[in-house]
Design an enzyme around this catalytic site. Sequence first.
Site, mmCIF file in Angstrom:
data_model
loop_
_atom_site.group_PDB
_atom_site.id
_atom_site.type_symbol
_atom_site.label_atom_id
_atom_site.label_comp_id
_atom_site.label_asym_id
_atom_site.label_seq_id
_atom_site.Cartn_x
_atom_site.Cartn_y
_atom_site.Cartn_z
ATOM 1 N N ASN A 32 1.679 -5.678 4.588
ATOM 2 C CA ASN A 32 1.792 -6.000 6.022
ATOM 3 C C ASN A 32 1.310 -4.796 6.837
ATOM 4 O O ASN A 32 2.023 -4.263 7.687
ATOM 5 C CB ASN A 32 3.228 -6.386 6.370
ATOM 6 C CG ASN A 32 3.334 -6.983 7.765
ATOM 7 O OD1 ASN A 32 2.378 -7.543 8.285
ATOM 8 N ND2 ASN A 32 4.477 -6.851 8.390
ATOM 9 N N HIS A 34 -0.204 -2.004 9.173
ATOM 10 C CA HIS A 34 -0.404 -1.820 10.619
ATOM 11 C C HIS A 34 -1.174 -0.515 10.834
ATOM 12 O O HIS A 34 -1.565 0.153 9.857
ATOM 13 C CB HIS A 34 0.941 -1.826 11.357
ATOM 14 C CG HIS A 34 1.957 -0.882 10.775
ATOM 15 N ND1 HIS A 34 1.816 0.476 10.814
ATOM 16 C CD2 HIS A 34 3.110 -1.109 10.093
ATOM 17 C CE1 HIS A 34 2.841 1.056 10.231
ATOM 18 N NE2 HIS A 34 3.642 0.109 9.760
ATOM 19 N N HIS A 37 -0.312 2.601 8.796
ATOM 20 C CA HIS A 37 -0.892 2.646 7.444
ATOM 21 C C HIS A 37 -2.375 2.996 7.509
ATOM 22 O O HIS A 37 -2.883 3.768 6.694
ATOM 23 C CB HIS A 37 -0.774 1.281 6.749
ATOM 24 C CG HIS A 37 0.627 0.817 6.494
ATOM 25 N ND1 HIS A 37 1.171 -0.287 7.105
ATOM 26 C CD2 HIS A 37 1.580 1.308 5.667
ATOM 27 C CE1 HIS A 37 2.400 -0.461 6.656
ATOM 28 N NE2 HIS A 37 2.682 0.485 5.809
ATOM 29 N N GLN A 61 14.908 -1.076 -3.731
ATOM 30 C CA GLN A 61 15.217 -0.231 -2.571
ATOM 31 C C GLN A 61 15.843 -1.038 -1.428
ATOM 32 O O GLN A 61 16.122 -0.497 -0.365
ATOM 33 C CB GLN A 61 13.989 0.553 -2.104
ATOM 34 C CG GLN A 61 12.910 -0.270 -1.423
ATOM 35 C CD GLN A 61 11.678 0.577 -1.095
ATOM 36 O OE1 GLN A 61 10.922 0.980 -1.978
ATOM 37 N NE2 GLN A 61 11.467 0.876 0.179
ATOM 38 N N ASP A 152 9.327 7.633 8.358
ATOM 39 C CA ASP A 152 10.348 7.635 7.296
ATOM 40 C C ASP A 152 10.549 9.078 6.841
ATOM 41 O O ASP A 152 10.228 9.440 5.704
ATOM 42 C CB ASP A 152 9.890 6.748 6.135
ATOM 43 C CG ASP A 152 9.703 5.308 6.582
ATOM 44 O OD1 ASP A 152 10.698 4.618 6.764
ATOM 45 O OD2 ASP A 152 8.542 4.889 6.776
ATOM 46 N N GLN A 155 12.718 9.711 3.778
ATOM 47 C CA GLN A 155 11.983 9.279 2.584
ATOM 48 C C GLN A 155 10.961 10.354 2.168
ATOM 49 O O GLN A 155 10.840 10.699 0.990
ATOM 50 C CB GLN A 155 11.268 7.965 2.871
ATOM 51 C CG GLN A 155 10.202 7.596 1.859
ATOM 52 C CD GLN A 155 9.631 6.208 2.074
ATOM 53 O OE1 GLN A 155 10.276 5.235 1.774
ATOM 54 N NE2 GLN A 155 8.418 6.116 2.598
ATOM 55 N N VAL A 178 2.619 7.053 14.175
ATOM 56 C CA VAL A 178 1.683 6.350 15.067
ATOM 57 C C VAL A 178 2.523 5.420 15.935
ATOM 58 O O VAL A 178 3.362 4.667 15.432
ATOM 59 C CB VAL A 178 0.630 5.555 14.260
ATOM 60 C CG1 VAL A 178 -0.326 4.818 15.194
ATOM 61 C CG2 VAL A 178 -0.160 6.501 13.351
ATOM 62 N N SER A 187 5.823 -0.192 12.900
ATOM 63 C CA SER A 187 6.591 -0.548 11.706
ATOM 64 C C SER A 187 6.358 -2.016 11.393
ATOM 65 O O SER A 187 6.228 -2.831 12.317
ATOM 66 C CB SER A 187 8.083 -0.322 11.976
ATOM 67 O OG SER A 187 8.866 -0.989 11.011
HETATM 68 O O1 PAF Z 1 7.530 3.391 2.894
HETATM 69 C C1 PAF Z 1 7.319 2.401 2.168
HETATM 70 O O2 PAF Z 1 6.559 1.514 2.494
HETATM 71 C C2 PAF Z 1 8.069 2.295 0.828
HETATM 72 O O3 PAF Z 1 9.335 2.852 0.919
HETATM 73 C C3 PAF Z 1 7.283 2.883 -0.348
HETATM 74 C C4 PAF Z 1 7.045 4.389 -0.184
HETATM 75 C C5 PAF Z 1 5.942 2.181 -0.496
HETATM 76 C C6 PAF Z 1 8.072 2.701 -1.648
HETATM 77 O O4 PAF Z 1 8.326 1.351 -1.910
#
Ligand code: PAF
Length: 284
Positions: A32, A34, A37, A61, A152, A155, A178, A187
């Site tokens: 998905n 955006h 990415h 997750q 994130d 993360q 962004v 997001s």
């Molecule tokens: O940020 C994400 O999209 C996810 O947490 C990732 C890093 C692809 C792991 O599944």
Amino acid sequence: MNTVFDTATLREIVAQWRRKGERVAFVPTMGNLHDGHISLLTHARDLADRTVASIFVNPIQFGVGEDYTAYPSTLQADQDKLTRIGLDVLFVPNLDELYPAGMEEDTRVTVPSLSSILCGKYRPGHFTGVATVVTKLFFSVQPDYALFGEKDLQQLMVIRRMVDDLRIPVEIIGKSIVREADGLAMSSRNSYLSTEEREVAPIIYRTLQKASIDVCAPGADFRKIESSCFAHLQVSGFKPEYFSIRRSFDLAKATNQDRKLSILTAAWLGTARLIDNIQVNADD
Ligand code: PAF
């Protein structure tokens, strides 16, 4: 662009690149795609000779009752975007490919110091799920560089720590958030917002901006700033989980002696759980 579904084929392609001395950049995603990415992918393409992305919605997750089954799946549109960018390989593993022993029994990777605070407190097991799948993806792709968005932030820090602790030979690159024109961080989950909620959503960034000014005032009381920002989000229609001023280097609670700060928040707006953060250097 080549779409690959299994690890053996992916490794063969990457091995051929390596024999020619080519360097590989990797962007893991859940699809998905955006503009956030796209900015990571464009940077990856400029950085290395070859670029790989993955799309895998990682069940481990997501907690019970979270949006795993509702997570938007837009493979064809994503493939079109990636082809336009000039990506070399898209890796789309299935569950058996990544969890050969089954999701319950499979090996887990945990980063204890960072996984139970902030988002980890409200999403138990989430960062173990992320660290586990990212480790598996790193061993599948074996990239020189891997790129992650700073939206994130926790993360990103979990992954940096994991790579250091496990001595995984990959350089982790964080890219700034962004935003939409009105400040909302991009997001995949923004698509859950109704028209009315979408108008309210940028308040989250405006609240972070105000906090970033307030923390720089001499003698600022960080705990008071946190609670007044939390209350401001509540009266604006959010259900905040936390609004927290942290030390950037380890995400421990900050005091006004600390200079490099990260202010982070997570808040529900309708069915969307939004996260955002802002970085502050109190010496600037
Ligand atoms: O940020 C994400 O999209 C996810 O947490 C990732 C890093 C692809 C792991 O599944």
